[in-house]
Design a protein around this motif. Structure first.
Motif, short mmCIF file in Angstrom:
data_model
loop_
_atom_site.label_atom_id
_atom_site.label_comp_id
_atom_site.label_asym_id
_atom_site.label_seq_id
_atom_site.Cartn_x
_atom_site.Cartn_y
_atom_site.Cartn_z
N LEU A 70 13.06 32.03 -0.14
CA LEU A 70 12.11 31.12 0.49
C LEU A 70 11.69 31.67 1.85
CD1 LEU A 70 13.87 27.72 -0.36
CD2 LEU A 70 11.96 28.80 -1.57
N HIS A 71 10.41 31.92 1.99
CA HIS A 71 9.91 32.52 3.24
C HIS A 71 10.02 31.55 4.41
CE1 HIS A 71 7.66 35.08 5.90
NE2 HIS A 71 6.72 34.17 6.06
N THR A 72 9.61 30.31 4.19
CA THR A 72 9.75 29.25 5.20
C THR A 72 10.44 28.06 4.55
OG1 THR A 72 7.52 28.47 4.68
CG2 THR A 72 7.75 29.96 6.54
N PRO A 73 11.75 28.12 4.43
CA PRO A 73 12.48 27.08 3.70
C PRO A 73 12.48 25.74 4.41
CG PRO A 73 14.01 28.55 4.79
CD PRO A 73 12.65 29.15 4.97
N PRO A 74 12.46 24.66 3.64
CA PRO A 74 12.68 23.34 4.23
C PRO A 74 14.16 23.20 4.57
CG PRO A 74 12.55 23.16 1.86
CD PRO A 74 12.28 24.59 2.19
N LEU A 75 14.60 22.02 4.92
CA LEU A 75 16.02 21.79 5.15
C LEU A 75 16.76 21.93 3.82
CD1 LEU A 75 15.81 18.67 7.49
CD2 LEU A 75 15.94 21.09 8.11
N ILE A 76 17.97 22.47 3.89
CA ILE A 76 18.72 22.75 2.66
C ILE A 76 20.15 22.26 2.79
CG2 ILE A 76 19.69 24.57 1.21
CD1 ILE A 76 17.17 26.19 1.76
N ILE A 77 20.61 21.59 1.74
CA ILE A 77 22.02 21.21 1.61
C ILE A 77 22.56 21.87 0.35
CG2 ILE A 77 23.65 19.33 1.16
CD1 ILE A 77 21.84 17.49 2.78
N ILE A 78 23.61 22.65 0.49
CA ILE A 78 24.23 23.27 -0.68
C ILE A 78 25.22 22.30 -1.29
CG2 ILE A 78 25.82 25.08 -1.43
CD1 ILE A 78 24.52 26.97 0.53
N THR A 79 25.17 22.15 -2.62
CA THR A 79 26.12 21.33 -3.36
C THR A 79 26.80 22.23 -4.38
OG1 THR A 79 24.46 20.66 -4.98
CG2 THR A 79 24.73 19.25 -3.06
N SER A 80 28.11 22.37 -4.30
CA SER A 80 28.79 23.31 -5.18
C SER A 80 30.25 22.92 -5.36
CB SER A 80 28.70 24.73 -4.59
OG SER A 80 29.40 25.66 -5.39
N SER A 81 30.81 23.32 -6.49
CA SER A 81 32.25 23.13 -6.72
C SER A 81 33.03 24.34 -6.22
CB SER A 81 32.51 22.91 -8.21
OG SER A 81 31.99 24.00 -8.97
N ASP A 82 32.33 25.33 -5.71
CA ASP A 82 32.93 26.58 -5.25
C ASP A 82 32.73 26.69 -3.74
OD1 ASP A 82 33.77 29.14 -4.73
OD2 ASP A 82 32.52 30.10 -6.25
N VAL A 140 11.77 27.43 16.79
CA VAL A 140 11.10 28.56 17.42
C VAL A 140 10.01 29.07 16.49
CG1 VAL A 140 11.39 30.88 18.39
CG2 VAL A 140 13.25 29.21 18.61
N ASP A 141 8.76 29.02 16.96
CA ASP A 141 7.64 29.48 16.12
C ASP A 141 7.64 28.83 14.75
OD1 ASP A 141 8.01 32.82 17.48
OD2 ASP A 141 6.76 31.16 18.17
N LYS A 142 7.81 27.52 14.72
CA LYS A 142 7.75 26.71 13.51
C LYS A 142 8.92 26.96 12.55
CE LYS A 142 2.71 26.35 13.57
NZ LYS A 142 1.45 26.52 12.81
N LYS A 143 9.91 27.69 13.01
CA LYS A 143 11.09 27.95 12.18
C LYS A 143 12.32 27.45 12.90
CE LYS A 143 13.57 31.72 9.87
NZ LYS A 143 13.63 33.19 9.64
N MET A 144 13.22 26.81 12.18
CA MET A 144 14.45 26.33 12.79
C MET A 144 15.51 27.44 12.80
SD MET A 144 14.89 22.41 11.63
CE MET A 144 15.10 22.88 9.92
N TYR A 171 15.76 33.23 22.79
CA TYR A 171 14.92 32.30 22.05
C TYR A 171 14.10 31.47 23.03
CZ TYR A 171 18.09 33.50 18.23
OH TYR A 171 18.83 34.16 17.30
N VAL A 172 12.80 31.48 22.84
CA VAL A 172 11.89 30.73 23.71
C VAL A 172 11.40 29.51 22.95
CG1 VAL A 172 9.75 30.78 25.04
CG2 VAL A 172 11.17 32.84 24.87
N THR A 173 11.53 28.34 23.56
CA THR A 173 11.12 27.12 22.88
C THR A 173 10.59 26.11 23.90
OG1 THR A 173 11.88 25.34 21.41
CG2 THR A 173 13.44 26.13 23.03
N HIS A 174 9.71 25.23 23.44
CA HIS A 174 9.21 24.15 24.28
C HIS A 174 10.29 23.07 24.35
CE1 HIS A 174 4.96 25.33 24.60
NE2 HIS A 174 5.10 25.81 23.38
N TYR A 175 10.90 22.92 25.51
CA TYR A 175 11.90 21.88 25.65
C TYR A 175 12.20 21.66 27.12
CZ TYR A 175 15.07 18.74 23.25
OH TYR A 175 15.67 17.63 22.73
N ASN A 176 12.81 20.54 27.42
CA ASN A 176 13.17 20.17 28.78
C ASN A 176 14.62 20.54 29.04
OD1 ASN A 176 14.50 17.89 30.56
ND2 ASN A 176 12.37 18.09 31.23
N LEU A 177 14.90 21.22 30.16
CA LEU A 177 16.26 21.69 30.43
C LEU A 177 17.25 20.53 30.55
CD1 LEU A 177 18.09 24.11 30.97
CD2 LEU A 177 17.57 23.86 33.41
N ALA A 178 16.84 19.45 31.18
CA ALA A 178 17.74 18.30 31.32
C ALA A 178 18.10 17.73 29.96
CB ALA A 178 17.10 17.24 32.20
#
Length: 238
Positions: A70-82, A140-144, A171-178
């Motif tokens: 997946l080039h730009t994957p959504p959120l993912i949760i792995i479910t496995s017995s392993d 960052v740039d539309k990617k988590m 990593y450069v991101t739009h955010y407030n330091l506080a």
């Protein structure tokens, strides 16, 4: 708006159980389920998806390879017995790794993480963080991007941006330091200046009113010096 989910698992019973459990959560909707990665890839490629539940051991393409495809994957949760793929899974920035059988209480914990991520995203926050025990996700740039706390050296504020300086990459991101400082564990991070929050265990030296971290001298603000030195001298730093 409901969170659109895809369930990928080669076991029909596992799909049925997960779909049944998700019915308890009004904000989540299974829009597609299938038993192989090829069909899942086609669906995700052509339809909006917020969250994918992915099994590991499947025919043709396993869950790990599917996530990598997946080039730009959504959120993912792995479910496995392993559980042997847990480390590799988290290196791919999955939200959670749930061992089968999936109990409702465990699913609820995973969905709480998902809801937190989506809640911040829906507020229009450019820099997206989520609160975990040992890492944050930053948009960052539309990617988590997953950033372990142990990798962070310091965070620097630059007008409308912050730079998260790690041992490996910036990593450069739009955010407030506080705001970002409040999301970090206070036993590990401390604000030392109006423009800097640092990792206490990354301090290499103290030079008058400056701290050396990652080869850089960072000034301590006049209003922060007393608190910072007190915390350092009380054995917080390794």
């Amino acid at each position: 708006m409901k969170t659109k989910c895809v369930v990928l698992d080669d076991d029909p019973l596992s799909i049925q159980i997960l779909e049944k459990n998700l019915e308890y959560f009004d904000n989540y909707e299974v829009v597609y389920s299938c038993n192989n990665a090829v069909d899942a890839f086609e669906y995700v490629h052509h339809n909006p998806v917020d969250l994918i539940f992915v099994d590991i051991n499947m025919p043709m393409v396993n869950g790990i390879d599917f996530i990598k495809s997946l080039h730009t994957p959504p959120l993912i949760i792995i479910t496995s017995s392993d559980n042997s793929y847990a480390v590799e899974g988290f290196e791919l920035d999955v939200v959670d790794y749930i061992l089968k059988p999936i109990y409702l209480k465990r699913l609820m914990k995973a969905l709480h993480k998902v809801s937190r991520i989506l809640q911040l995203a829906n507020k229009g926050t450019e820099g997206l963080l989520t609160e975990f025990d040992d890492h944050i996700f930053v948009k960052v740039d539309k990617k988590m991007i997953k950033i372990p706390f142990d990798d962070i050296l310091f965070i620097e504020s630059l007008k409308d941006y912050v730079i998260i300086k790690t041992e490996y990459k910036d990593y450069v991101t739009h955010y407030n330091l506080a705001a970002i400082t409040k999301l970090l564990p206070d036993y590990q991070f401390i604000r030392i200046h109006r423009s800097y929050t640092i990792a206490l265990n990354k301090i290499r030296a103290i030079d008058k009113n400056n701290l050396e971290i990652g080869g850089k001298l960072i000034p301590m603000g006049r209003n922060y010096i007393k608190k910072v030195k007190h915390q350092i001298l009380n054995g917080v730093v390794d």
